[in-house]
Design a protein around this motif. Structure first.
Motif, PDB file in Angstrom:
ATOM      1  N   ARG A 190       0.843  -1.194   0.000  1.00 56.19           N
ATOM      2  CA  ARG A 190       0.000   0.000   0.000  1.00 56.19           C
ATOM      3  C   ARG A 190       0.878   1.244   0.000  1.00 56.19           C
ATOM      4  O   ARG A 190       1.957   1.262   0.603  1.00 56.19           O
ATOM      5  CB  ARG A 190      -0.885   0.040   1.244  1.00 56.19           C
ATOM      6  N   THR A 191       0.395   2.282  -0.631  1.00 48.25           N
ATOM      7  CA  THR A 191       1.058   3.580  -0.607  1.00 48.25           C
ATOM      8  C   THR A 191       0.325   4.470   0.389  1.00 48.25           C
ATOM      9  O   THR A 191      -0.895   4.631   0.310  1.00 48.25           O
ATOM     10  CB  THR A 191       1.059   4.231  -1.997  1.00 48.25           C
ATOM     11  N   GLY A 192       1.078   5.026   1.330  1.00 58.17           N
ATOM     12  CA  GLY A 192       0.469   5.882   2.349  1.00 58.17           C
ATOM     13  C   GLY A 192       0.624   7.354   2.034  1.00 58.17           C
ATOM     14  O   GLY A 192       1.320   7.739   1.093  1.00 58.17           O
ATOM     15  N   ALA A 193      -0.043   8.161   2.833  1.00 57.11           N
ATOM     16  CA  ALA A 193       0.054   9.620   2.724  1.00 57.11           C
ATOM     17  C   ALA A 193       0.932  10.127   3.867  1.00 57.11           C
ATOM     18  O   ALA A 193       0.813   9.669   5.011  1.00 57.11           O
ATOM     19  CB  ALA A 193      -1.327  10.246   2.806  1.00 57.11           C
ATOM     20  N   ASN A 194       1.821  11.066   3.554  1.00 61.88           N
ATOM     21  CA  ASN A 194       2.684  11.632   4.591  1.00 61.88           C
ATOM     22  C   ASN A 194       1.900  12.671   5.388  1.00 61.88           C
ATOM     23  O   ASN A 194       1.544  13.728   4.883  1.00 61.88           O
ATOM     24  CB  ASN A 194       3.923  12.269   3.968  1.00 61.88           C
ATOM     25  N   ARG A 195       1.641  12.352   6.641  1.00 61.48           N
ATOM     26  CA  ARG A 195       0.852  13.225   7.520  1.00 61.48           C
ATOM     27  C   ARG A 195       1.673  13.643   8.739  1.00 61.48           C
ATOM     28  O   ARG A 195       1.166  13.805   9.846  1.00 61.48           O
ATOM     29  CB  ARG A 195      -0.422  12.499   7.934  1.00 61.48           C
ATOM     30  N   ARG A 196       2.948  13.841   8.508  1.00 62.66           N
ATOM     31  CA  ARG A 196       3.863  14.112   9.615  1.00 62.66           C
ATOM     32  C   ARG A 196       3.513  15.398  10.365  1.00 62.66           C
ATOM     33  O   ARG A 196       3.610  15.456  11.603  1.00 62.66           O
ATOM     34  CB  ARG A 196       5.299  14.153   9.110  1.00 62.66           C
ATOM     35  N   ALA A 197       3.097  16.435   9.652  1.00 68.33           N
ATOM     36  CA  ALA A 197       2.765  17.686  10.339  1.00 68.33           C
ATOM     37  C   ALA A 197       1.628  17.471  11.333  1.00 68.33           C
ATOM     38  O   ALA A 197       1.658  17.988  12.461  1.00 68.33           O
ATOM     39  CB  ALA A 197       2.397  18.764   9.324  1.00 68.33           C
ATOM     40  N   THR A 198       0.627  16.703  10.933  1.00 66.23           N
ATOM     41  CA  THR A 198      -0.498  16.408  11.829  1.00 66.23           C
ATOM     42  C   THR A 198      -0.035  15.584  13.022  1.00 66.23           C
ATOM     43  O   THR A 198      -0.445  15.829  14.165  1.00 66.23           O
ATOM     44  CB  THR A 198      -1.590  15.649  11.059  1.00 66.23           C
ATOM     45  N   ILE A 199       0.833  14.603  12.769  1.00 67.05           N
ATOM     46  CA  ILE A 199       1.342  13.766  13.855  1.00 67.05           C
ATOM     47  C   ILE A 199       2.164  14.591  14.835  1.00 67.05           C
ATOM     48  O   ILE A 199       2.016  14.458  16.061  1.00 67.05           O
ATOM     49  CB  ILE A 199       2.174  12.601  13.273  1.00 67.05           C
ATOM     50  N   ASP A 200       3.043  15.439  14.324  1.00 70.66           N
ATOM     51  CA  ASP A 200       3.865  16.282  15.205  1.00 70.66           C
ATOM     52  C   ASP A 200       2.984  17.142  16.104  1.00 70.66           C
ATOM     53  O   ASP A 200       3.246  17.286  17.317  1.00 70.66           O
ATOM     54  CB  ASP A 200       4.788  17.165  14.373  1.00 70.66           C
ATOM     55  N   ALA A 201       1.939  17.731  15.518  1.00 65.95           N
ATOM     56  CA  ALA A 201       1.049  18.583  16.304  1.00 65.95           C
ATOM     57  C   ALA A 201       0.312  17.767  17.365  1.00 65.95           C
ATOM     58  O   ALA A 201       0.154  18.204  18.517  1.00 65.95           O
ATOM     59  CB  ALA A 201       0.058  19.286  15.382  1.00 65.95           C
ATOM     60  N   ARG A 202      -0.115  16.561  16.997  1.00 66.14           N
ATOM     61  CA  ARG A 202      -0.881  15.732  17.928  1.00 66.14           C
ATOM     62  C   ARG A 202      -0.019  15.224  19.084  1.00 66.14           C
ATOM     63  O   ARG A 202      -0.479  15.123  20.222  1.00 66.14           O
ATOM     64  CB  ARG A 202      -1.495  14.564  17.165  1.00 66.14           C
ATOM     65  N   LEU A 203       1.252  14.915  18.797  1.00 63.23           N
ATOM     66  CA  LEU A 203       2.137  14.358  19.823  1.00 63.23           C
ATOM     67  C   LEU A 203       3.011  15.418  20.493  1.00 63.23           C
ATOM     68  O   LEU A 203       3.738  15.100  21.436  1.00 63.23           O
ATOM     69  CB  LEU A 203       3.039  13.281  19.204  1.00 63.23           C
ATOM     70  N   GLY A 204       2.947  16.636  20.001  1.00 65.66           N
ATOM     71  CA  GLY A 204       3.762  17.706  20.575  1.00 65.66           C
ATOM     72  C   GLY A 204       5.237  17.582  20.243  1.00 65.66           C
ATOM     73  O   GLY A 204       6.100  17.918  21.066  1.00 65.66           O
ATOM     74  N   ASP A 208      12.306  18.956  14.166  1.00 73.85           N
ATOM     75  CA  ASP A 208      13.502  18.153  13.900  1.00 73.85           C
ATOM     76  C   ASP A 208      13.582  16.899  14.768  1.00 73.85           C
ATOM     77  O   ASP A 208      14.605  16.207  14.773  1.00 73.85           O
ATOM     78  CB  ASP A 208      14.760  18.999  14.101  1.00 73.85           C
ATOM     79  N   ASP A 209      12.518  16.564  15.490  1.00 74.00           N
ATOM     80  CA  ASP A 209      12.510  15.328  16.268  1.00 74.00           C
ATOM     81  C   ASP A 209      12.447  14.123  15.326  1.00 74.00           C
ATOM     82  O   ASP A 209      11.877  14.187  14.232  1.00 74.00           O
ATOM     83  CB  ASP A 209      11.299  15.284  17.206  1.00 74.00           C
ATOM     84  N   ARG A 210      13.032  13.017  15.773  1.00 74.39           N
ATOM     85  CA  ARG A 210      12.958  11.762  15.038  1.00 74.39           C
ATOM     86  C   ARG A 210      11.827  10.914  15.616  1.00 74.39           C
ATOM     87  O   ARG A 210      11.669  10.826  16.836  1.00 74.39           O
ATOM     88  CB  ARG A 210      14.275  10.988  15.157  1.00 74.39           C
ATOM     89  N   LEU A 211      11.069  10.272  14.725  1.00 72.55           N
ATOM     90  CA  LEU A 211       9.965   9.430  15.154  1.00 72.55           C
ATOM     91  C   LEU A 211      10.106   8.065  14.488  1.00 72.55           C
ATOM     92  O   LEU A 211      10.110   7.960  13.261  1.00 72.55           O
ATOM     93  CB  LEU A 211       8.623  10.064  14.771  1.00 72.55           C
ATOM     94  N   HIS A 250       4.811   6.800  22.403  1.00 72.58           N
ATOM     95  CA  HIS A 250       3.444   7.216  22.103  1.00 72.58           C
ATOM     96  C   HIS A 250       2.697   6.025  21.505  1.00 72.58           C
ATOM     97  O   HIS A 250       3.277   5.217  20.769  1.00 72.58           O
ATOM     98  CB  HIS A 250       3.441   8.389  21.125  1.00 72.58           C
ATOM     99  N   ALA A 251       1.418   5.933  21.777  1.00 73.60           N
ATOM    100  CA  ALA A 251       0.606   4.818  21.293  1.00 73.60           C
ATOM    101  C   ALA A 251       0.219   5.040  19.835  1.00 73.60           C
ATOM    102  O   ALA A 251      -0.265   6.111  19.458  1.00 73.60           O
ATOM    103  CB  ALA A 251      -0.640   4.673  22.143  1.00 73.60           C
ATOM    104  N   ILE A 252       0.436   4.017  19.030  1.00 72.36           N
ATOM    105  CA  ILE A 252       0.049   4.076  17.621  1.00 72.36           C
ATOM    106  C   ILE A 252      -1.440   4.378  17.499  1.00 72.36           C
ATOM    107  O   ILE A 252      -1.871   5.204  16.682  1.00 72.36           O
ATOM    108  CB  ILE A 252       0.380   2.742  16.926  1.00 72.36           C
ATOM    109  N   GLU A 253      -2.247   3.728  18.337  1.00 75.16           N
ATOM    110  CA  GLU A 253      -3.698   3.855  18.246  1.00 75.16           C
ATOM    111  C   GLU A 253      -4.167   5.281  18.514  1.00 75.16           C
ATOM    112  O   GLU A 253      -5.232   5.690  18.024  1.00 75.16           O
ATOM    113  CB  GLU A 253      -4.382   2.900  19.224  1.00 75.16           C
ATOM    114  N   SER A 254      -3.393   6.055  19.282  1.00 70.09           N
ATOM    115  CA  SER A 254      -3.811   7.421  19.614  1.00 70.09           C
ATOM    116  C   SER A 254      -3.871   8.329  18.385  1.00 70.09           C
ATOM    117  O   SER A 254      -4.556   9.347  18.398  1.00 70.09           O
ATOM    118  CB  SER A 254      -2.860   8.027  20.652  1.00 70.09           C
ATOM    119  N   LEU A 255      -3.158   7.951  17.331  1.00 66.50           N
ATOM    120  CA  LEU A 255      -3.137   8.780  16.132  1.00 66.50           C
ATOM    121  C   LEU A 255      -4.407   8.624  15.308  1.00 66.50           C
ATOM    122  O   LEU A 255      -4.747   9.519  14.521  1.00 66.50           O
ATOM    123  CB  LEU A 255      -1.911   8.450  15.270  1.00 66.50           C
ATOM    124  N   GLN A 256      -5.072   7.473  15.431  1.00 66.56           N
ATOM    125  CA  GLN A 256      -6.311   7.211  14.691  1.00 66.56           C
ATOM    126  C   GLN A 256      -6.132   7.481  13.191  1.00 66.56           C
ATOM    127  O   GLN A 256      -6.904   8.207  12.564  1.00 66.56           O
ATOM    128  CB  GLN A 256      -7.466   8.048  15.255  1.00 66.56           C
TER     129      GLN A 256
END
Length: 355
Positions: A190-204, A208-211, A250-256
């Motif tokens: 599967r090809t995913g969508a890059n949603r890093r900005a949303t993830i960064d905001a959700r996880l604080g 430049d943090d590594r995830l 951080h919990a994967i499930e929290s990202l929904q």
């Protein structure tokens, strides 16, 4: 008349389901009237999270792949005994599976890659297609060739696999020279969508943090993260049921979010070598840190393919035990990302199924 398709899936982790679901997604797009049945003990919620098309869920499985003592270690004695017990009960198991097919009356069977449904399909005259990057006859022979029942097990399993109209082997796959119906197709991913900005905001997280996503392919078990040191700027995504109480976890499930979107958005994946992890890392240009699986016969073919089509680095078990991973992550992330390979296997497989 709508086509009734039964898909039987090995419940050894989530890898076989992930392969089959990519194909089913492509097939259902071509045939929206498809009446789909899925037989497996892979959790129904996982299947529905990856497939929008409606389907009937049959919580049954005729095979198990291998028994696991942890996410990375095979319980060889338990696996050997389970195959031996299945060999002793073969006739009754085949009768039960034949009765299931007779009652359901599918127009076509797709198996990834349990053998008893294929043997039952041959008995009942149901056309059948096998799909997988490996087969359990070769895996059994690799580990248990010296067992007294090994010859009988191999003969029965190979006969079931060879009874299929075609055995579709998506790249990368093990060599399977004893299959007379083998047909190589392109990768399944599967090809995913890059949603890093949303993830960064959700996880604080800072920009430049590594995830790093930790995924062990649906097999039960966890890593000893309580022992790991904290590294400034390095964060981990783990399963919620691991119950890791650390500010850098951080919990994967929290990202929904869909799993493939999360994979695409992370700096790297830490996990074991498995078909889905390897191909989705390549297609989404996500670097992979892999924990070797002792004597797993598929590993050289999967790892070698990802070396050619992506970024991959090995970490030793001791590093996983102590959490000595930060330097390896940074070293890997300095590598230039290659262009993604084309994942065209699902369309090829869908074409075969329709024909």
């Amino acid at each position: 008349m709508p086509m009734r398709l039964l898909t039987a899936i090995t419940p050894h982790g989530y890898g076989h389901a992930a392969q089959a679901l990519v194909v089913l997604e492509a097939l259902c797009a071509r045939r929206p009237d498809l009446e789909l049945h899925i037989a497996t003990t892979v959790p129904e919620a996982f299947l529905r999270s990856r497939l929008d098309h409606p389907f009937h869920y049959h919580m049954r499985a005729t095979d198990f792949g291998l028994k696991m003592s942890s996410a990375l270690e095979i319980d060889l004695p338990a696996s050997a005994e389970a195959y031996a017990a299945q060999a002793r009960m073969w006739d009754s198991l085949l009768e039960a599976e034949t009765a299931f097919l007779d009652a359901l009356r599918p127009d076509l069977l797709l198996a990834d890659v349990p053998y008893l449904p294929l043997a039952a399909a041959q008995r009942t005259g149901v056309p059948a297609v096998a799909l997988c990057s490996l087969n359990w006859a070769d895996i059994h022979s690799h580990y248990f060739h010296d067992r007294p029942e090994a010859g009988q097990v191999r003969e029965r399993l190979l006969a079931a696999y060879n009874s299929a109209r075609v055995f579709l082997a998506p790249e990368p796959h093990m060599p399977m020279p004893d299959l007379v119906n083998l047909r190589t197709i392109g990768p399944l991913a599967r090809t995913g969508a890059n949603r890093r900005a949303t993830i960064d905001a959700r996880l604080g997280l800072a920009p430049d943090d590594r995830l790093v996503l930790i995924a062990l392919g649906g097999v039960q078990g966890r890593l000893p993260m309580e022992r790991w040191p904290r590294t400034p700027g390095l964060h981990w995504l783990v399963r919620e049921d691991w119950r890791v109480e650390r500010p850098d976890c951080h919990a994967i499930e929290s990202l929904q979010m869909p799993f493939t979107d999360i994979l695409t958005s992370c700096d790297a994946l830490l996990g074991k070598i498995g078909y889905g992890s390897v191909t989705e890392c390549a297609v989404n240009t996500t670097p992979m840190l892999y924990i070797p699986r002792a004597d797993w016969p598929e590993e050289p073919y999967l790892a070698g393919w990802l070396e050619r089509h992506g970024i991959i680095a090995r970490v030793e078990q001791q590093q996983v035990e102590t959490g000595d991973l930060a330097a390896r992550v940074e070293q890997m992330l300095r590598c230039p990302r290659p262009s993604a390979p084309l994942a065209d296997g699902a369309e090829e497989a869908a074409g075969f199924l329709l024909r």
